[in-house]
Scaffold this active site. Structure first.
Site, PDB file in Angstrom:
ATOM      1  N   ASP A 199       0.869  -1.164   0.000  1.00  0.00           N
ATOM      2  CA  ASP A 199       0.000   0.000   0.000  1.00  0.00           C
ATOM      3  C   ASP A 199       0.923   1.235   0.000  1.00  0.00           C
ATOM      4  O   ASP A 199       1.815   1.333   0.844  1.00  0.00           O
ATOM      5  CB  ASP A 199      -0.853  -0.002   1.279  1.00  0.00           C
ATOM      6  CG  ASP A 199      -2.263   0.475   1.033  1.00  0.00           C
ATOM      7  OD1 ASP A 199      -3.211  -0.241   1.423  1.00  0.00           O
ATOM      8  OD2 ASP A 199      -2.418   1.565   0.437  1.00  0.00           O
TER       9      ASP A 199
ATOM     10  N   ASP B  75      -2.981   4.729  -2.391  1.00  0.00           N
ATOM     11  CA  ASP B  75      -4.060   5.275  -1.568  1.00  0.00           C
ATOM     12  C   ASP B  75      -4.526   6.628  -2.123  1.00  0.00           C
ATOM     13  O   ASP B  75      -3.709   7.468  -2.516  1.00  0.00           O
ATOM     14  CB  ASP B  75      -3.504   5.477  -0.141  1.00  0.00           C
ATOM     15  CG  ASP B  75      -4.572   5.764   0.885  1.00  0.00           C
ATOM     16  OD1 ASP B  75      -5.464   4.912   1.051  1.00  0.00           O
ATOM     17  OD2 ASP B  75      -4.523   6.826   1.513  1.00  0.00           O
TER      18      ASP B  75
ATOM     19  N   GLU C 274      -6.423   3.468  -5.882  1.00  0.00           N
ATOM     20  CA  GLU C 274      -7.680   3.569  -5.152  1.00  0.00           C
ATOM     21  C   GLU C 274      -8.344   4.844  -5.631  1.00  0.00           C
ATOM     22  O   GLU C 274      -7.813   5.943  -5.407  1.00  0.00           O
ATOM     23  CB  GLU C 274      -7.475   3.648  -3.634  1.00  0.00           C
ATOM     24  CG  GLU C 274      -8.806   3.678  -2.894  1.00  0.00           C
ATOM     25  CD  GLU C 274      -8.770   4.304  -1.514  1.00  0.00           C
ATOM     26  OE1 GLU C 274      -7.908   5.149  -1.253  1.00  0.00           O
ATOM     27  OE2 GLU C 274      -9.631   3.955  -0.688  1.00  0.00           O
TER      28      GLU C 274
ATOM     29  N   HIS D 175     -11.204  -2.909   3.263  1.00  0.00           N
ATOM     30  CA  HIS D 175     -11.147  -2.593   4.701  1.00  0.00           C
ATOM     31  C   HIS D 175     -11.896  -1.308   5.055  1.00  0.00           C
ATOM     32  O   HIS D 175     -11.867  -0.874   6.207  1.00  0.00           O
ATOM     33  CB  HIS D 175      -9.682  -2.470   5.117  1.00  0.00           C
ATOM     34  CG  HIS D 175      -8.978  -1.377   4.398  1.00  0.00           C
ATOM     35  ND1 HIS D 175      -8.702  -1.414   3.037  1.00  0.00           N
ATOM     36  CD2 HIS D 175      -8.536  -0.175   4.806  1.00  0.00           C
ATOM     37  CE1 HIS D 175      -8.120  -0.297   2.676  1.00  0.00           C
ATOM     38  NE2 HIS D 175      -8.006   0.478   3.721  1.00  0.00           N
ATOM     39  N   ASP D 176     -12.532  -0.716   4.037  1.00  0.00           N
ATOM     40  CA  ASP D 176     -13.253   0.549   4.289  1.00  0.00           C
ATOM     41  C   ASP D 176     -14.757   0.424   4.129  1.00  0.00           C
ATOM     42  O   ASP D 176     -15.475   1.426   4.283  1.00  0.00           O
ATOM     43  CB  ASP D 176     -12.776   1.622   3.294  1.00  0.00           C
ATOM     44  CG  ASP D 176     -11.340   2.022   3.513  1.00  0.00           C
ATOM     45  OD1 ASP D 176     -10.667   2.361   2.520  1.00  0.00           O
ATOM     46  OD2 ASP D 176     -10.884   1.989   4.671  1.00  0.00           O
TER      47      ASP D 176
END
Ligand code: TEU
Ligand code: CA
Length: 524
Positions: free
Chosen positions: A99, A201, A264, A325-326
Site C-alpha cells: 500500500d 491510496d 484507489e 477494509h473501508d
C-alpha cells in the site's frame, strides 16, 4: 494466456495486516503471522497479496498515517522480516504488493515536523499551509472526510494546514517537485526490495485546486449523510494535473518491468477510466468499486457490466472488487446465500478480481461494542455509519476459543463469528470450497481469464453472460432473487454450480431452472 501479464491473468488477495495472523500474542497481526499463512493464500488459488500499510506509524488511522515511508513498524516486524516474506512469497509463486500512501503523511513524519517548524523552513512548501481567512478562520470551506474542517490551525507559525482526513494526516503538496522526487525514491526503495507493485491510496485526491477555491454546496445532500458530503469535491478531487503524476509513477514501475500500479479511486466510470492514461501510460488497474455500493439486482448489475466494459479504452484491462477494509463486508451487505452468487460473479467477470481477506469464508461484519471502537472515522463521527472496524475483525482460522486461531492474546478487535477456515476446509458445500473451485475453474479456462464478455442480460432476477475465447465458450447464470427462476440456454454442461450435485449435469437448449440464490458456470 501467453500475451497477458501476471496481474491480468491473476487474482489479488487483500491482507489487512493488523487482522490476518498474530505471531507474538500482542493481539495485532504481523509479518511473521502473514508468512505463516502464505501457503494458505497460495493454496486458495490467489496469485498476489496486497498488504495494507505496515510502515512506521503512530496508528492514528491504523497505518494510513505514515511516519517513515521506507521502514516497517515494529508492531508488524522488521525490514529484514519483510524481505524474507517477499522471498517466501515469490517461492510460492505469489507476488507482493504494498500500500503506497502518498497523499498525506503522519503529522509525526520528520518532513512535517520540519515543515511546521517555521514559515521559511526548506520543507514548508512540502505541505499545504495557508493564511487564515480575513475573519481569522479557516482559509476556505473544505471539509475533512473524517468530519469537521480540513484545516488545522498551527499556533507556532500562525497558519493553517490542510488535511483531507485526520489532522494527524497532513496532505503533502504534490505540486512541489521535491515531494514528487522524494516519493519516487520511496517507490524505488521498495521496488529494489522485490515488491511487485503498489495499491496507491486516494490517488484521485493528490492534487487540490491551486487557488484553494471553496467547494460548492452539494444540492443533493441529505441529513444524516457524512458531513463532508455537504460539499461537492469540485476543487479537492480528480484535478487534471493528477494524471501527469500517475504517468510518472507508472514510468518508474516500468523501469523495473512487470510491476503493477493499482489506484484507489472512488469516481464514476467516466472519470475513473481517465486514470488508465490517454495512451495506456497511467494506472494499470484503477480500482473498480462499483459492486460495493450497487443495488444487488440483476438488471442493475447487468447494466453496470455492459457500461463499464463498453467504456474501457482499447488498452485498458478491467478489474472488479467486492469489498475492502473501508466498506461493510459483502456477506453482510447481501447475506450468506447471495455472497455465493457474488463469488461466482467476481471470479467469472472479465478482468482482474481482488478478494478481501475473509470474504472467501463468507466472513460477516463484526459487532463492535462501544468500548471496542478503534476506527477514528467512527470515533470522530459516532453513529454516522462511517465506522470501519466491523469489516476489519480478525481472520477466523479455526474454531478454537476465544480468538479463532488469530491470536493467543487479546485481539485488537473482537472476532466476528465462529465460521472458520478449519471448519470449512473439509466441507464441499462451504464458501471456502466454492472459492477454491472457482479459482481452479479460472485457471483451467482461458475464456474466464482473457475471453470476451458477451450477451450480458438480465431476465427478472437472473443475470446471464457468456465468456468467449477462441473456440471455447462459457455461460454464466446468476439468480439474484429469493425464488427459483428460469433462464434460456443453449445445450451446455454445468462445470460449477453453487447448488450441490449439479456439476457435470446438462443444460438443455431452451428453458432451464435456477434455484433461489443459485449461480452456475457451464461449458457450451
Ligand atoms: O480510503 C479513502 C476513502 O476515501 C475512504 O474509503 C475512506 O475510508 C473514508 O472516506 C474515511 O472515512 C483510504 C484508505 O483505504 C482508508 O483506510 C484511509 O482511512 C484513507 O484513505 C486515508 O488514508
Ligand atoms: Ca503481533
Amino acid at each position: 494466456m501467453r500475451e497477458l501479464t501476471w496481474w491480468q491473468r491473476g487474482v489479488i488477495y487483500q491482507i489487512y495486516p493488523r487482522s490476518f495472523q498474530d505471531s507474538n500474542g500482542d493481539g495485532i497481526g504481523d509479518l511473521r503471522g502473514i508468512a505463516e499463512r502464505l501457503e494458505y493464500v497460495s493454496a486458495l488459488g490467489a496469485d498476489a497479496v496486497w498488504i495494507s500499510p505496515i510502515f512506521p506509524s503512530p496508528m492514528a488511522d491504523f497505518g494510513y498515517d505514515v511516519a517513515d515511508y521506507c521502514g516497517i513498524d515494529p508492531l508488524f516486524g522488521s525490514l529484514s522480516e519483510f524481505e524474507q516474506l517477499v522471498i517466501h512469497a515469490h517461492h510460492l509463486g505469489l507476488k507482493v504488493l504494498l500500500d503506497f500512501v502518498p497523499n498525506h503523511s503522519s503529522n509525526r513524519h520528520p518532513w512535517f515536523e520540519e515543515s511546521r517548524s517555521s514559515r521559511d523552513n526548506a520543507k514548508r512548501d512540502w505541505y499545504l499551509w495557508h493564511d487564515p481567512a480575513p475573519d481569522g478562520g479557516p482559509p476556505n470551506n473544505w471539509l475533512s472526510r473524517m468530519g469537521g474542517s480540513a484545516w488545522e490551525w498551527d499556533e507556532h507559525t500562525e497558519q493553517y494546514y490542510y488535511h483531507a482526513f485526520l489532522r494527524e494526516q497532513p496532505d503533502l503538496n504534490w505540486r512541489n517537485h521535491e515531494v514528487r522526487r522524494a516519493m519516487d525514491g520511496v517507490l524505488r526503495f521498495w521496488l529494489d526490495r522485490g515488491v511487485d507493485g503498489f495499491r496507491v491510496d486516494v490517488l484521485w485526491l493528490l492534487i487540490k485546486d491551486a487557488q484553494f477555491r471553496d467547494n460548492p454546496l452539494n444540492p443533493c445532500y441529505r441529513a444524516g449523510e457524512p458531513e463532508h458530503h455537504r460539499l461537492l469535491q469540485t476543487y479537492t478531487e480528480d484535478q487534471p494535473e493528477v494524471h501527469e503524476i500517475v504517468r510518472a509513477m507508472r514510468a518508474t514501475l516500468d523501469i523495473y518491468g512487470d510491476r503493477v500500479l493499482i489506484g484507489e479511486i472512488y469516481l464514476p466510470v467516466s472519470q475513473l477510466i481517465k486514470y488508465y492514461g490517454a495512451a495506456g501510460d497511467g494506472a494499470d488497474m484503477p480500482f473498480n468499486f462499483q459492486l460495493i455500493n450497487a443495488r444487488w439486482n440483476a438488471a442493475v448489475i447487468a447494466g453496470m457490466i455492459r457500461d463499464y466494459d463498453g467504456a474501457l479504452p482499447e488498452h485498458a484491462w478491467p478489474n472488479w472488487v467486492l469489498g475492502n477494509h473501508d466498506n461493510p463486508r459483502i456477506a453482510s451487505r447481501v447475506g450468506a446465500i447471495q455472497a455465493r452468487v457474488a463469488a461466482v460473479l467476481l471470479l467469472t467477470l472479465r478482468g482482474t478480481p481482488t478478494i478481501y481477506y475473509g470474504d472467501e469464508i463468507g466472513m460477516t461484519d463484526g459487532t463492535i461494542g462501544p468500548d471496542e471502537i478503534r476506527d477514528p472515522a467512527e470515533l470522530r463521527q459516532p453513529g454516522a455509519g462511517q465506522g470501519r472496524d466491523p469489516e476489519r475483525t480478525p481472520m477466523q482460522w479455526d474454531d478454537s476459543l476465544p480468538n479463532a486461531g488469530f491470536t493467543s492474546g487479546k485481539p485488537w478487535l473482537p472476532v466476528a463469528s465462529r465460521s472458520s477456515v478449519r471448519e470449512q476446509e473439509g466441507d464441499t458445500s462451504s464458501m471456502l470450497s466454492l472459492y477454491r473451485r472457482l479459482l481452479i475453474l479460472r485457471r483451467c479456462h482461458a475464456a474466464l481469464v482473457q475471453g470476451t464478455i458477451e450477451n450480458v442480460a438480465a431476465h427478472g432476477d437472473v443475470l446471464t453472460y457468456e465468456r468467449h475465447y477462441r473456440e471455447r465458450s462459457l455461460f454464466v447464470a446468476l439468480n439474484f432473487g429469493g425464488e427459483a427462476s428460469a433462464f434460456e440456454s443453449r445445450p451446455a454442461t454445468v462445470l460449477l454450480s453453487t447448488a450441490m450435485g449439479r456439476d457435470g449435469g446438462p443444460l438443455t437448449h431452451g428453458t432451464n431452472a435456477l434455484a433461489a440464490g443459485e449461480a452456475l458456470v457451464a461449458s457450451m
